[in-house]
Motif scaffolding. Structure first.
Motif, PDB file in Angstrom:
ATOM      1  N   GLY A   1       0.751  -0.977   0.102  1.00  0.00           N
ATOM      2  CA  GLY A   1      -0.009   0.084   0.053  1.00  0.00           C
ATOM      3  C   GLY A   1       0.740   1.394   0.130  1.00  0.00           C
ATOM      4  O   GLY A   1       0.168   2.488  -0.289  1.00  0.00           O
ATOM      5  N   SER A   2       2.050   1.251   0.436  1.00  0.00           N
ATOM      6  CA  SER A   2       2.802   2.463   0.365  1.00  0.00           C
ATOM      7  C   SER A   2       2.899   3.135  -0.854  1.00  0.00           C
ATOM      8  O   SER A   2       2.977   4.390  -0.934  1.00  0.00           O
ATOM      9  N   GLN A   3       3.198   2.672  -2.089  1.00  0.00           N
ATOM     10  CA  GLN A   3       3.489   3.304  -3.123  1.00  0.00           C
ATOM     11  C   GLN A   3       1.981   4.113  -3.675  1.00  0.00           C
ATOM     12  O   GLN A   3       2.179   5.267  -3.773  1.00  0.00           O
ATOM     13  N   GLU A   4       1.013   3.486  -3.655  1.00  0.00           N
ATOM     14  CA  GLU A   4      -0.315   4.310  -3.856  1.00  0.00           C
ATOM     15  C   GLU A   4      -0.628   5.336  -2.902  1.00  0.00           C
ATOM     16  O   GLU A   4      -0.682   6.461  -3.277  1.00  0.00           O
ATOM     17  N   VAL A   5      -0.494   5.296  -1.521  1.00  0.00           N
ATOM     18  CA  VAL A   5      -0.431   6.317  -0.577  1.00  0.00           C
ATOM     19  C   VAL A   5       0.447   7.424  -0.400  1.00  0.00           C
ATOM     20  O   VAL A   5      -0.029   8.379  -0.602  1.00  0.00           O
ATOM     21  N   ILE A   6       1.712   7.043  -0.777  1.00  0.00           N
ATOM     22  CA  ILE A   6       2.453   8.225  -0.817  1.00  0.00           C
ATOM     23  C   ILE A   6       2.589   8.895  -2.307  1.00  0.00           C
ATOM     24  O   ILE A   6       2.788   9.889  -2.140  1.00  0.00           O
ATOM     25  N   LYS A   7       2.081   8.157  -3.286  1.00  0.00           N
ATOM     26  CA  LYS A   7       1.793   9.005  -4.449  1.00  0.00           C
ATOM     27  C   LYS A   7       0.716   9.922  -4.317  1.00  0.00           C
ATOM     28  O   LYS A   7       0.863  11.006  -4.517  1.00  0.00           O
ATOM     29  N   ALA A   8      -0.437   9.476  -3.538  1.00  0.00           N
ATOM     30  CA  ALA A   8      -1.562  10.240  -3.307  1.00  0.00           C
ATOM     31  C   ALA A   8      -0.947  11.550  -2.486  1.00  0.00           C
ATOM     32  O   ALA A   8      -1.559  12.831  -2.529  1.00  0.00           O
ATOM     33  N   LEU A   9      -0.322  11.192  -1.428  1.00  0.00           N
ATOM     34  CA  LEU A   9       0.281  12.122  -0.337  1.00  0.00           C
ATOM     35  C   LEU A   9       0.990  13.331  -1.238  1.00  0.00           C
ATOM     36  O   LEU A   9       0.764  14.329  -1.022  1.00  0.00           O
TER      37      LEU A   9
ATOM     38  N   PRO B   1       9.095   6.069  -8.336  1.00  0.00           N
ATOM     39  CA  PRO B   1       9.737   6.976  -9.590  1.00  0.00           C
ATOM     40  C   PRO B   1       9.203   8.337  -9.269  1.00  0.00           C
ATOM     41  O   PRO B   1       9.928   9.183  -9.860  1.00  0.00           O
ATOM     42  N   PHE B   2       8.132   8.653  -8.803  1.00  0.00           N
ATOM     43  CA  PHE B   2       7.317   9.698  -8.654  1.00  0.00           C
ATOM     44  C   PHE B   2       7.961  10.714  -7.665  1.00  0.00           C
ATOM     45  O   PHE B   2       7.984  11.747  -7.436  1.00  0.00           O
ATOM     46  N   ILE B   3       9.053  10.268  -6.869  1.00  0.00           N
ATOM     47  CA  ILE B   3       9.706  10.950  -5.884  1.00  0.00           C
ATOM     48  C   ILE B   3      11.258  11.496  -6.308  1.00  0.00           C
ATOM     49  O   ILE B   3      11.873  10.509  -6.852  1.00  0.00           O
ATOM     50  N   THR B   4      11.324  12.606  -6.549  1.00  0.00           N
ATOM     51  CA  THR B   4      12.476  13.237  -7.183  1.00  0.00           C
ATOM     52  C   THR B   4      13.683  13.292  -6.367  1.00  0.00           C
ATOM     53  O   THR B   4      13.403  13.061  -5.132  1.00  0.00           O
ATOM     54  N   TRP B   5      14.920  13.274  -6.910  1.00  0.00           N
ATOM     55  CA  TRP B   5      16.061  13.383  -5.968  1.00  0.00           C
ATOM     56  C   TRP B   5      15.810  14.841  -4.985  1.00  0.00           C
ATOM     57  O   TRP B   5      16.388  14.716  -3.920  1.00  0.00           O
TER      58      TRP B   5
ATOM     59  N   THR C   1      -0.942   0.366   9.154  1.00  0.00           N
ATOM     60  CA  THR C   1      -0.941   0.077   7.602  1.00  0.00           C
ATOM     61  C   THR C   1      -0.980   1.295   6.696  1.00  0.00           C
ATOM     62  O   THR C   1      -1.078   2.372   7.325  1.00  0.00           O
ATOM     63  N   TRP C   2      -0.565   1.138   5.565  1.00  0.00           N
ATOM     64  CA  TRP C   2      -0.373   2.317   4.656  1.00  0.00           C
ATOM     65  C   TRP C   2      -2.325   2.809   4.584  1.00  0.00           C
ATOM     66  O   TRP C   2      -2.416   4.045   4.309  1.00  0.00           O
ATOM     67  N   GLU C   3      -2.758   1.818   4.585  1.00  0.00           N
ATOM     68  CA  GLU C   3      -4.402   2.181   4.329  1.00  0.00           C
ATOM     69  C   GLU C   3      -4.789   3.168   5.739  1.00  0.00           C
ATOM     70  O   GLU C   3      -5.550   4.124   5.457  1.00  0.00           O
ATOM     71  N   GLU C   4      -4.412   2.744   6.831  1.00  0.00           N
ATOM     72  CA  GLU C   4      -4.511   3.559   8.106  1.00  0.00           C
ATOM     73  C   GLU C   4      -3.834   5.305   7.867  1.00  0.00           C
ATOM     74  O   GLU C   4      -4.477   6.171   8.012  1.00  0.00           O
ATOM     75  N   VAL C   5      -2.791   5.165   6.888  1.00  0.00           N
ATOM     76  CA  VAL C   5      -2.075   6.458   6.781  1.00  0.00           C
ATOM     77  C   VAL C   5      -3.051   7.227   5.986  1.00  0.00           C
ATOM     78  O   VAL C   5      -3.229   8.467   6.153  1.00  0.00           O
ATOM     79  N   ALA C   6      -3.607   6.648   4.829  1.00  0.00           N
ATOM     80  CA  ALA C   6      -4.530   7.248   3.960  1.00  0.00           C
ATOM     81  C   ALA C   6      -5.629   7.638   4.582  1.00  0.00           C
ATOM     82  O   ALA C   6      -5.987   8.967   4.326  1.00  0.00           O
ATOM     83  N   LYS C   7      -6.084   6.887   5.556  1.00  0.00           N
ATOM     84  CA  LYS C   7      -7.469   7.571   6.501  1.00  0.00           C
ATOM     85  C   LYS C   7      -6.982   8.746   7.356  1.00  0.00           C
ATOM     86  O   LYS C   7      -7.669   9.624   7.386  1.00  0.00           O
TER      87      LYS C   7
END
Length: 182
Positions: free
Chosen positions: A69-77, A108-112, A163-169
């Protein structure tokens, strides 16, 4: 727009599962994840001290599994907030390039510009920090979110996210896997 600092190991990368997998591959014994609850990280394996050496082994950080779940949630964040990946990577110098490559492959959406490799995280200035270690959260001045890992199961001083779902919430994100009602 909030600034959110996110740890890598134990938060984005599932190091506990990685320890279990590497130990099983090398020593033929699979340790149950539950048996590691409440004890210091890298301990609880039949041959004490061996797992800590994995942290100094080339390839270890590069091959860590991604936390579900980390990829999807971090992208949304990152679409709604200023997100920085903050890792105390300098403790394990060989991990620097491996972590950079791992992030490039899986995030890949996280830049340097949004990657911070440091020693102590006391330098971090953000509104929120998501981390699995008390030593990183203790002196942080913003909102502290403790990401659940076996080694921190006994801590009660922080807002816990399991979980990353809880982070999203927590951040009121609409889950990326849920379609809107028709």
């Amino acid at each position: 727009m909030a600034r959110i600092a996110i740890d890598m190991d134990g938060v984005m990368a599932d190091l506990t599962q990685h320890y279990i997998n590497w130990y099983a591959e090398r020593y033929g014994v699979t340790v149950a994840r539950e048996s590691l609850h409440g004890i210091p990280e890298t301990t609880g394996f039949p041959q004490e001290g061996v797992v800590k050496q994995f942290l100094y082994t080339p390839g270890f950080f590069r091959t860590a599994p991604v936390m579900p779940g980390s990829q999807e949630v971090i992208k949304a964040l990152s679409e709604q907030h200023e997100v920085f990946i903050v890792s105390a990577a300098t403790e394990f110098p060989q991990s620097l390039s491996e972590k950079q490559e791992w992030l490039g492959e899986h995030f890949p959406f996280i830049t340097w510009r949004n990657i911070v490799f440091c020693g102590l995280k006391t330098i971090v200035d953000a509104d929120y920090m998501i981390d699995d270690y008390d030593k990183n959260l203790r002196y942080f001045k913003g909102e502290k979110l403790l990401f659940t890992a076996p080694h921190n199961m006994l801590l009660e001083d922080y807002t816990r996210v399991n979980t990353w779902e809880e982070v999203a919430k927590y951040f009121s994100l609409v889950p990326a896997t849920t379609s809107p009602a028709v």
